[in-house]
Design a protein around this motif. Structure first.
Motif, PDB file in Angstrom:
ATOM      1  N   ALA A 146       0.921  -1.122   0.004  1.00 57.63           N
ATOM      2  CA  ALA A 146       0.012  -0.102   0.048  1.00 57.63           C
ATOM      3  C   ALA A 146       0.880   1.155  -0.166  1.00 57.63           C
ATOM      4  N   GLU A 147       1.862   1.223   0.946  1.00 60.65           N
ATOM      5  CA  GLU A 147       3.045   2.227   0.881  1.00 60.65           C
ATOM      6  C   GLU A 147       3.943   1.573  -0.257  1.00 60.65           C
ATOM      7  N   PRO A 148       4.394   2.152  -1.183  1.00 59.58           N
ATOM      8  CA  PRO A 148       5.594   1.408  -1.818  1.00 59.58           C
ATOM      9  C   PRO A 148       6.940   1.231  -0.760  1.00 59.58           C
ATOM     10  N   GLU A 149       7.611   0.021  -0.840  1.00 63.21           N
ATOM     11  CA  GLU A 149       8.579  -0.406  -0.091  1.00 63.21           C
ATOM     12  C   GLU A 149       9.744  -0.476  -0.946  1.00 63.21           C
ATOM     13  N   ARG A 150      10.917   0.222  -1.036  1.00 63.44           N
ATOM     14  CA  ARG A 150      11.943   0.132  -1.707  1.00 63.44           C
ATOM     15  C   ARG A 150      13.309   0.099  -0.921  1.00 63.44           C
ATOM     16  N   GLU A 157      -9.812  -1.878   6.536  1.00 63.51           N
ATOM     17  CA  GLU A 157     -10.932  -1.347   7.319  1.00 63.51           C
ATOM     18  C   GLU A 157     -10.938   0.080   7.348  1.00 63.51           C
ATOM     19  N   ASP A 158     -11.877   0.650   7.554  1.00 66.84           N
ATOM     20  CA  ASP A 158     -12.351   2.046   7.218  1.00 66.84           C
ATOM     21  C   ASP A 158     -11.733   2.515   8.320  1.00 66.84           C
ATOM     22  N   GLY A 159     -11.036   3.959   8.119  1.00 69.24           N
ATOM     23  CA  GLY A 159     -10.433   4.756   9.464  1.00 69.24           C
ATOM     24  C   GLY A 159      -9.104   4.770   9.152  1.00 69.24           C
ATOM     25  N   ILE A 160      -8.582   3.886   8.414  1.00 67.15           N
ATOM     26  CA  ILE A 160      -6.956   3.734   8.264  1.00 67.15           C
ATOM     27  C   ILE A 160      -6.797   4.994   7.358  1.00 67.15           C
ATOM     28  N   ASP A 161      -6.220   5.933   7.702  1.00 67.31           N
ATOM     29  CA  ASP A 161      -5.899   7.026   6.804  1.00 67.31           C
ATOM     30  C   ASP A 161      -4.266   7.075   6.274  1.00 67.31           C
ATOM     31  N   GLU A 162      -3.363   6.580   6.887  1.00 66.23           N
ATOM     32  CA  GLU A 162      -2.038   6.647   6.488  1.00 66.23           C
ATOM     33  C   GLU A 162      -1.644   5.243   5.713  1.00 66.23           C
ATOM     34  N   LEU A 163      -1.126   5.297   4.581  1.00 66.66           N
ATOM     35  CA  LEU A 163      -0.842   3.961   3.941  1.00 66.66           C
ATOM     36  C   LEU A 163       0.221   3.080   4.801  1.00 66.66           C
ATOM     37  N   GLU A 164       1.081   3.878   5.511  1.00 65.57           N
ATOM     38  CA  GLU A 164       1.855   2.962   6.448  1.00 65.57           C
ATOM     39  C   GLU A 164       1.325   2.255   7.201  1.00 65.57           C
ATOM     40  N   ALA A 165       0.211   2.697   7.627  1.00 66.65           N
ATOM     41  CA  ALA A 165      -0.575   1.994   8.946  1.00 66.65           C
ATOM     42  C   ALA A 165      -1.448   0.432   8.241  1.00 66.65           C
ATOM     43  N   VAL A 166      -1.479   0.304   6.948  1.00 58.90           N
ATOM     44  CA  VAL A 166      -2.260  -0.594   6.335  1.00 58.90           C
ATOM     45  C   VAL A 166      -1.418  -1.855   6.695  1.00 58.90           C
ATOM     46  N   PRO A 167      -2.278  -2.881   7.321  1.00 61.46           N
ATOM     47  CA  PRO A 167      -1.550  -4.080   7.721  1.00 61.46           C
ATOM     48  C   PRO A 167      -0.963  -4.905   6.553  1.00 61.46           C
ATOM     49  N   PHE A 181      -1.819  -7.646 -23.047  1.00 64.76           N
ATOM     50  CA  PHE A 181      -2.993  -6.962 -23.755  1.00 64.76           C
ATOM     51  C   PHE A 181      -4.029  -6.762 -22.805  1.00 64.76           C
ATOM     52  N   TYR A 182      -3.781  -6.944 -21.300  1.00 61.71           N
ATOM     53  CA  TYR A 182      -4.602  -6.706 -20.452  1.00 61.71           C
ATOM     54  C   TYR A 182      -4.084  -5.425 -19.781  1.00 61.71           C
ATOM     55  N   LEU A 183      -5.215  -4.773 -19.422  1.00 60.87           N
ATOM     56  CA  LEU A 183      -4.830  -3.775 -18.544  1.00 60.87           C
ATOM     57  C   LEU A 183      -5.082  -4.084 -17.128  1.00 60.87           C
ATOM     58  N   HIS A 184      -3.990  -4.135 -16.136  1.00 62.49           N
ATOM     59  CA  HIS A 184      -4.075  -4.641 -14.843  1.00 62.49           C
ATOM     60  C   HIS A 184      -4.393  -3.446 -13.708  1.00 62.49           C
ATOM     61  N   VAL A 185      -5.565  -3.446 -13.166  1.00 56.04           N
ATOM     62  CA  VAL A 185      -5.881  -2.175 -12.208  1.00 56.04           C
ATOM     63  C   VAL A 185      -5.981  -2.868 -10.901  1.00 56.04           C
ATOM     64  N   CYS A 186      -4.940  -2.045  -9.998  1.00 51.54           N
ATOM     65  CA  CYS A 186      -5.140  -2.498  -8.680  1.00 51.54           C
ATOM     66  C   CYS A 186      -5.874  -1.377  -7.929  1.00 51.54           C
ATOM     67  N   VAL A 187      -6.903  -1.652  -7.005  1.00 51.83           N
ATOM     68  CA  VAL A 187      -7.628  -0.951  -6.028  1.00 51.83           C
ATOM     69  C   VAL A 187      -7.485  -1.131  -4.669  1.00 51.83           C
ATOM     70  N   LEU A 188      -7.386  -0.060  -3.862  1.00 47.93           N
ATOM     71  CA  LEU A 188      -7.444  -0.225  -2.489  1.00 47.93           C
ATOM     72  C   LEU A 188      -8.936   0.196  -2.068  1.00 47.93           C
ATOM     73  N   VAL A 189      -9.607  -0.721  -1.329  1.00 56.67           N
ATOM     74  CA  VAL A 189     -11.127  -0.313  -1.138  1.00 56.67           C
ATOM     75  C   VAL A 189     -11.175  -0.444   0.715  1.00 56.67           C
ATOM     76  N   SER A 190     -11.731   0.644   1.085  1.00 56.98           N
ATOM     77  CA  SER A 190     -11.969   0.527   2.480  1.00 56.98           C
ATOM     78  C   SER A 190     -13.543  -0.062   2.996  1.00 56.98           C
ATOM     79  N   LYS A 191     -13.584  -0.749   3.969  1.00 59.94           N
ATOM     80  CA  LYS A 191     -15.007  -1.117   4.485  1.00 59.94           C
ATOM     81  C   LYS A 191     -15.120  -1.083   5.946  1.00 59.94           C
ATOM     82  N   GLN A 192     -16.046  -0.812   6.096  1.00 58.69           N
ATOM     83  CA  GLN A 192     -16.600  -1.013   7.587  1.00 58.69           C
ATOM     84  C   GLN A 192     -16.323  -2.419   8.117  1.00 58.69           C
TER      85      GLN A 192
END
Length: 490
Positions: free
Chosen positions: A261-265, A377-387, A478-489
């Motif tokens: 979620a937060e790019p790791e390099r 989970e909903d309420g996580i604002d910082e990407l670094e905090a995403v488990p 020839f596929y468009l690969h789309v990644c999405v991050l979704v928050s849910k309660q």
């Protein structure tokens, strides 16, 4: 910035190198090693890092033994250290010294001697060790102007009437495609501790993983790197990230965008040479498994685009081999030469031709899309905090082809396309159709909210033309690969 501002005559060869003394910690060794892998522009001297006690002497005295070729001139750009300056003055040497004051200085406000406000005639600014300082300097010198023609700012201004040439520019950009093919992720791959049979433990392998490639393509250098410590015999080779087995058929760039979620390099992965989890991963039977997985993806994409897979089924064995080798080696020219004969694009090309018949202009344009949704989970604002993801059950992925009849005089934005692809998120009153519901559609939750959309590592503006995204950012399958991050309660 150093490379970007150089204007070098065609008949002159200039090599720029950054000079360090001995590296003192693991962070320096890792990051500088990655810089060397990517640009090969760093020299490391056998001396202690210093400013005024002979680093310049160490540099010039080492040159005869470290330069790979003969040069006519060697220069040092930077503040001269005081000790060497004193030596040169005493020996009446180095009289042709040039000062660039006030063009070389420290960032404003960092000290009273060598810092002053930013000026147009700047050669170098020191002490840019914080992101806010970098931002201020980049804005002052308008360095973002180079992004106008890049993949980050591809949009021309909207006009009521576009010429055919301008329409095609919005459909596809060869420059953007080149960036995609050159895109790599810095990787640090370590051997799992249970498979280490020698002491000391082997160092991790530092390498670059092409975004459009697959992790198993790194197996040959991994075998060579860890050969001295592996037990006899091997099982199925596989990778994990923080304990999650990585699916080998998903492109490396997609895995990175989805799981970080937060790019790791660098991206820290673990390689295993035995004990493949058969309940999670399909066994990988060598490079042929990868190749046929790729060819099957091409067949699926062709069926979506044209309604049949004839162009792929009719490929010769030589073309199948060559297109796979082009992907493995990052040879965009070789790939394009073969893929252009498959008649799979560019998407939206027919709609841009105003002279075509009505039946052709009303023909649906179908774009192969693979959606990957990760839930937090909903309420996580910082990407670094995403488990971290610990099971693939927390990730939803599916093929959802995008189909549209392009309206004359307009274009489809990424937002419009995503509303069609993910109506559960963008339109709360829209329910999934019968086919989608049968695919265990986790997005049906009315409380789900979209946080991030990433394609090829880029978080795109939602008003960007979708045809441009599909043509320029698609993978070689020839596929468009789309990644999405979704928050849910919860």
């Amino acid at each position: 910035m150093v490379y970007g501002v150089q204007k070098i005559p065609s008949d002159v060869i200039i090599h720029i190198r950054f000079v360090f003394c001995r590296l003192t910690n693991e962070e320096q060794r890792t990051l500088i090693a990655l810089e060397i892998l990517r640009f090969n522009d760093i020299i490391i001297l056998n001396c202690t890092e210093n400013m005024n006690y002979g680093k310049t002497y160490a540099f010039f005295s080492s040159l005869p033994n470290i330069l790979p070729q003969k040069y006519d001139y060697v220069m040092k750009v930077g503040t001269e250290d005081k000790l060497v300056e004193k030596w040169l003055t005493m020996g009446k040497k180095g009289k042709n010294r040039v000062t660039e004051k006030p063009g070389m200085y420290d960032f404003p406000g960092t000290n009273s001697k060598c810092s002053h406000k930013l000026i147009p005639d700047t050669v170098a600014v020191h002490r840019l060790k914080r992101w806010d300082r970098w931002l201020m300097v980049l804005k002052y010198f308008n360095m973002t102007r180079v992004l106008v023609s890049s993949i980050l700012l591809p949009l021309p201004e909207r006009e009521e009437k576009r010429t055919k040439q301008k329409s095609m520019e919005m459909l596809c950009s060869s420059e953007a495609t080149k960036y995609i093919w050159k895109g790599s992720i810095p990787l640090q791959i370590q051997l799992h501790e249970s498979e280490i049979t020698s002491l000391p433990s082997p160092p991790p392998l530092l390498t670059l993983g092409p975004r459009i490639g697959y992790l198993p393509l790194l197996i040959p250098p991994l075998k060579a790197h860890f050969s001295s410590t592996l037990p006899p015999g091997t099982d199925n080779i596989w990778f994990d990230y923080k304990g999650l087995p990585l699916k080998w058929h998903i492109p490396t760039g997609v895995l990175f965008d989805l799981l970080c979620a937060e790019p790791e390099r660098p991206w820290n992965l673990t390689v295993h040479f035995r004990g493949s989890p058969g309940d999670v991963l399909t066994p990988l039977e060598g490079e042929e498994s990868l190749k046929w997985n790729y060819i099957n993806s091409l067949k699926e994409a062709a069926y979506i685009i044209n309604g049949n897979s004839k162009s792929i089924m009719n490929m010769s064995q030589a073309d199948q081999y060559d297109i796979w080798q082009s992907l493995m080696k990052g040879n965009m020219e070789g790939y394009t030469m073969i893929s252009s004969r498959l008649k799979l694009g560019p998407f939206g090309d027919d709609s841009s031709n105003s002279d075509e018949s009505e039946s052709t202009s009303n023909k649906a344009c179908r774009i192969p899309v693979r959606l990957y949704a990760r839930f937090i989970e909903d309420g996580i604002d910082e990407l670094e905090a995403v488990p971290a993801v610990d099971t693939w059950d927390k990730i939803w992925y599916i093929n959802r082809p995008f189909e549209i009849f392009k309206e004359e005089g307009g274009y489809v934005t990424l937002k419009q396309a995503m509303k069609s692809l993910m109506p559960e998120i963008f339109d709360k009153e829209t329910r999934v159709d019968q086919n989608s519901a049968s695919e265990k559609d986790c997005l049906e939750d009315q409380n789900a909210k979209l946080k991030i959309i990433r394609v090829q590592g880029i978080e795109l503006d939602m008003d960007i033309p979708f045809f441009w995204v599909a043509n320029c950012l698609k993978n070689p399958d020839f596929y468009l690969h789309v990644c999405v991050l979704v928050s849910k309660q919860a």
